[in-house]
Each structure stands twice: as structure tokens, then as C-alpha cells.
Design a protein around this motif. Sequence first.
Motif, PDB file in Angstrom:
ATOM      1  N   GLY A 263       0.972  -1.227   0.077  1.00 55.75           N
ATOM      2  CA  GLY A 263      -0.201   0.044  -0.076  1.00 55.75           C
ATOM      3  C   GLY A 263       0.862   1.168   0.157  1.00 55.75           C
ATOM      4  N   SER A 264       0.197   2.259   0.226  1.00 56.09           N
ATOM      5  CA  SER A 264      -1.389   2.395  -0.223  1.00 56.09           C
ATOM      6  C   SER A 264      -1.427   3.832  -0.891  1.00 56.09           C
ATOM      7  CB  SER A 264      -2.226   2.438   1.107  1.00 56.09           C
ATOM      8  OG  SER A 264      -1.863   3.721   1.848  1.00 56.09           O
ATOM      9  N   THR A 276      -9.810   0.336  -7.776  1.00 54.91           N
ATOM     10  CA  THR A 276      -9.725   0.624  -9.384  1.00 54.91           C
ATOM     11  C   THR A 276      -8.282  -0.391  -9.961  1.00 54.91           C
ATOM     12  OG1 THR A 276      -8.295   2.622  -8.892  1.00 54.91           O
ATOM     13  CG2 THR A 276     -10.607   2.748  -8.835  1.00 54.91           C
ATOM     14  N   THR A 277      -8.601  -0.686 -10.990  1.00 58.72           N
ATOM     15  CA  THR A 277      -7.563  -1.357 -11.758  1.00 58.72           C
ATOM     16  C   THR A 277      -6.194  -0.686 -11.866  1.00 58.72           C
ATOM     17  OG1 THR A 277      -8.997  -2.778 -12.874  1.00 58.72           O
ATOM     18  CG2 THR A 277      -6.695  -2.870 -13.964  1.00 58.72           C
ATOM     19  N   ASP A 278      -6.205   0.640 -12.194  1.00 54.97           N
ATOM     20  CA  ASP A 278      -5.219   1.403 -12.478  1.00 54.97           C
ATOM     21  C   ASP A 278      -4.228   1.409 -11.142  1.00 54.97           C
ATOM     22  OD1 ASP A 278      -6.990   3.020 -11.360  1.00 54.97           O
ATOM     23  OD2 ASP A 278      -6.406   4.974 -12.243  1.00 54.97           O
ATOM     24  N   LYS A 279      -4.833   2.003 -10.043  1.00 55.27           N
ATOM     25  CA  LYS A 279      -4.193   2.117  -8.789  1.00 55.27           C
ATOM     26  C   LYS A 279      -3.587   0.651  -8.345  1.00 55.27           C
ATOM     27  CE  LYS A 279      -5.121   6.378  -8.280  1.00 55.27           C
ATOM     28  NZ  LYS A 279      -3.819   7.317  -8.770  1.00 55.27           N
ATOM     29  N   GLU A 281      -2.603  -1.565 -10.340  1.00 54.00           N
ATOM     30  CA  GLU A 281      -1.357  -1.989 -11.042  1.00 54.00           C
ATOM     31  C   GLU A 281      -0.339  -1.026 -10.751  1.00 54.00           C
ATOM     32  OE1 GLU A 281      -2.459  -0.995 -15.130  1.00 54.00           O
ATOM     33  OE2 GLU A 281      -3.436  -2.769 -15.350  1.00 54.00           O
ATOM     34  N   ILE A 282      -0.554   0.210 -10.074  1.00 56.44           N
ATOM     35  CA  ILE A 282       0.730   1.093  -9.682  1.00 56.44           C
ATOM     36  C   ILE A 282       1.254   0.480  -8.290  1.00 56.44           C
ATOM     37  CG2 ILE A 282       1.132   3.433  -8.704  1.00 56.44           C
ATOM     38  CD1 ILE A 282      -0.963   4.437 -10.753  1.00 56.44           C
ATOM     39  N   LEU A 283       0.312  -0.109  -7.435  1.00 56.29           N
ATOM     40  CA  LEU A 283       0.750  -0.574  -6.183  1.00 56.29           C
ATOM     41  C   LEU A 283       1.792  -1.849  -6.562  1.00 56.29           C
ATOM     42  CD1 LEU A 283      -2.187   0.112  -3.765  1.00 56.29           C
ATOM     43  CD2 LEU A 283      -0.321   1.292  -3.962  1.00 56.29           C
ATOM     44  N   ALA A 284       1.047  -2.663  -7.428  1.00 52.52           N
ATOM     45  CA  ALA A 284       1.702  -3.857  -7.639  1.00 52.52           C
ATOM     46  C   ALA A 284       3.019  -3.620  -8.129  1.00 52.52           C
ATOM     47  CB  ALA A 284       0.863  -4.930  -8.552  1.00 52.52           C
ATOM     48  N   ARG A 285       3.314  -2.762  -9.222  1.00 51.80           N
ATOM     49  CA  ARG A 285       4.527  -2.396 -10.088  1.00 51.80           C
ATOM     50  C   ARG A 285       5.647  -1.841  -8.902  1.00 51.80           C
ATOM     51  NH1 ARG A 285       2.813   1.233 -13.315  1.00 51.80           N
ATOM     52  NH2 ARG A 285       1.744  -0.465 -14.694  1.00 51.80           N
ATOM     53  N   ARG A 286       5.138  -0.986  -8.342  1.00 50.82           N
ATOM     54  CA  ARG A 286       5.881  -0.354  -7.075  1.00 50.82           C
ATOM     55  C   ARG A 286       6.435  -1.398  -6.277  1.00 50.82           C
ATOM     56  NH1 ARG A 286       4.271   4.226  -2.875  1.00 50.82           N
ATOM     57  NH2 ARG A 286       3.461   2.271  -1.942  1.00 50.82           N
ATOM     58  N   ALA A 287       5.549  -2.258  -5.802  1.00 51.52           N
ATOM     59  CA  ALA A 287       6.024  -3.485  -4.656  1.00 51.52           C
ATOM     60  C   ALA A 287       7.062  -4.394  -5.523  1.00 51.52           C
ATOM     61  CB  ALA A 287       4.904  -4.055  -4.436  1.00 51.52           C
TER      62      ALA A 287
END
Length: 378
Positions: A263-264, A276-279, A281-287
Motif C-alpha cells: 500500500g497504499s 480501481t485497476t489502475d491503482k 497496477e501502480i501498487l503492484a508495480r511499485r512493490a
Amino acid sequence: MSSQTMTVVGGGLVGAAIAYGALRAGMRVRVLDQGDTAFRASRGNFGLVWVSSKGGKMPRYASWSRDALKLWPNLQKELVDLTDVDAGLEQPGGFWLGFNDADVRARADLLERIDREVGGIPFKMMDPSELRQYLPGIGPAVVGGSFCPLDGHANPLMLLRGLHAALRHRGADVITGVDIAEIRHDPASGSFEAVSQDRQSWKSDRIVLAAGLGNAGLAAQVGLHAPIASTRGQVLITERLKPFLDYPTNKCRQTREGSVQIGSTSEDVGLDDGTTTDKIEILARRAVETFPALARARLVRAWGALRPLTPDGYPIYQESASCPGAFLATSHSGVTLAAAHCYVVGPWMAGLSQVPAGFEVFTGDRFLDADASFSHDH
């Protein structure tokens, strides 16, 4: 036990901690909780018990957070001893991780200033090679970071469960499924009446508004100012993994059960607590950029939750001047500050201790200055 009664409107992390603190100090307490229909901030709380970098624009908040962390082990032990509920507190220290040199330099400047102005908030800046001694799985995208030995994490939902169990164990009247719409004050007797949407009512000598987003509409009824808006936080959680992350970080943390919480976000979306899908994706990519091994982990859940936020991001704690005995409590950091809300704010709002030193900076009146501008870093 005091002959007076106190009603706490709101049974989330803030309200439950204050109610329990007042109860254990000797006040007769009633909690009016909206229940599972409420926009529970605890659902979206990342679970960090964190002081590092807090209070950059308000030194009193930095010292308030620092002192709250020192009280947390007492609350952890008390809840376990009383209820057998383990809030999961661990305080091994925590890491902030940066992806570019400018952010790392800004972080160092901020932490130096906070420790200089407040004191007692140690930190150490580390380059990637030193970070890997503690976090061997970090990826090449991490260019530096900071470590604060005071930081840690806990389980927000278990904390909430423990507080509610402790309230009931000590004899508080906890009423759920209640949506309070009106607060009445009788100047002659000094008493208060909380009235629900379905016109049920409860009277008490004191009242604490700890209803999260609901405080925005209730506070004005007792002469208090609460400009509170919602911010949505989306959080991801992975399947259970072999332990690899011994310290919480600002990007993700591994729970005792082995799952990794990612998160978050912080989004201004009104009362939409969806995902939302875009957020995601952003969280997963950053992790994955932070810990590349997470690319092989399966996500099992994603959720959103709404959190109350003042214009400057700092809390409001205040007694009404026009309706003495009515208090407002709102905070974005219900986990970090839980022990301080219990041991310090609860007894004060119950009338069993003095107002904490320096609390004048936390009044909602600071937002009444038409010439002032506010911003927060959430």
C-alpha cells in the motif's frame, strides 16, 4: 468510578481507544458505533506504528507521535492480558525506501530538521549496500533509504477487536448499528443527548465526537469546527509467503501470517471506497520494483477504505467553548496514536486529567483563518 457518564460517538480505532482510556481511568462509558456499515478507516489502515517523518510542519505532532510509540507496548500487553487478543505489535524499526536521489536527499533534510526541532527521533540514512544488510531482497530501483529504530507495525483489525473486547470486559455499554444524526446540548444541566437517524436517543454528562467522516456534520452542533474530507486508500495483500521481510517499510510489510500487505494510495474520490485497476497496477508495480521476488507472488485480495483527513493532515483534539463537556477527536493515524489516545486523551476528555501540554495547536480553530492556506503530504 465517576458518577458522570460519557458517550463516545464512533467505535472505530480513535473512538474505541479514547473510550477505553476513559473507562479504565474511572469514567462510566457508552460507545455508539455505526458498525459494519461505517466507512471504517481501520479497514484501509496500512498498520504502521510510525513516527519517522511525521510532523514536518507541526513539531508538536512529531513529539505526540514519538511519545505514542513509547506507550504502545503497554497497550499491547494490557489488551493481551485482559482479552487474549494480540494486536500484533512489533517494533524492530522501520525503513523508508526511495527511488531517486532527489527524494532521498529531501528525506534526509526533513528527518534532520524534525530531530533537531523535536529531539528523540533518531534516524540513519543508508545507501543500497547498507540497506541490503537488513533488507536483502531489495531491487536495483531502490537508490537509498532511511531507518528509524522506533518504528514498527501492528494489525489494525486485531487492535480494533481487542479494544472492543476490553471495553466490554470492563463494563462499557457498546451499542452497534447506531447512526447518530443530531447532538443536543442542555445549557441548564450541561448534559448532552445523542439522537440517531431512527430517533433513538442517549443522554450523558460528556460527549466525544470520534465519528471519523461523520464528525464534519456533527461538530458544528456543539460549536466545534471540523473541516474533514475523505481520502481513499487502496491496499493489496498477497498469498502467504516464506518470511523474507523482517522490517516494515513504507512500500510493503510482511504480516506474522506470512502475507505481504502492499500500500497504499491516497485519493480524493468522495465517498467511493471501491478499488480501481489502475491503482492496483501502480501498487503492484511499485512493490515488485522494491522487492523483485514479489513478482512471483499471487495477489489474493485488494480493497479500498476511506480515511478522515483535515486540510493540513494533522489531528483535531478540542473541547467546545460554547458547550463544555463536548469534545472532538479526529486523526488520520488511528494505529500509531492508539496508545496515546487511550492513556492520555481518554482521561482528559473524561475530565479526569488536565489538557495535555501543547494541545492548543490541535484545535479546529486553526482552519478558520481565511488568509491561511493548508496542505498535507498524505
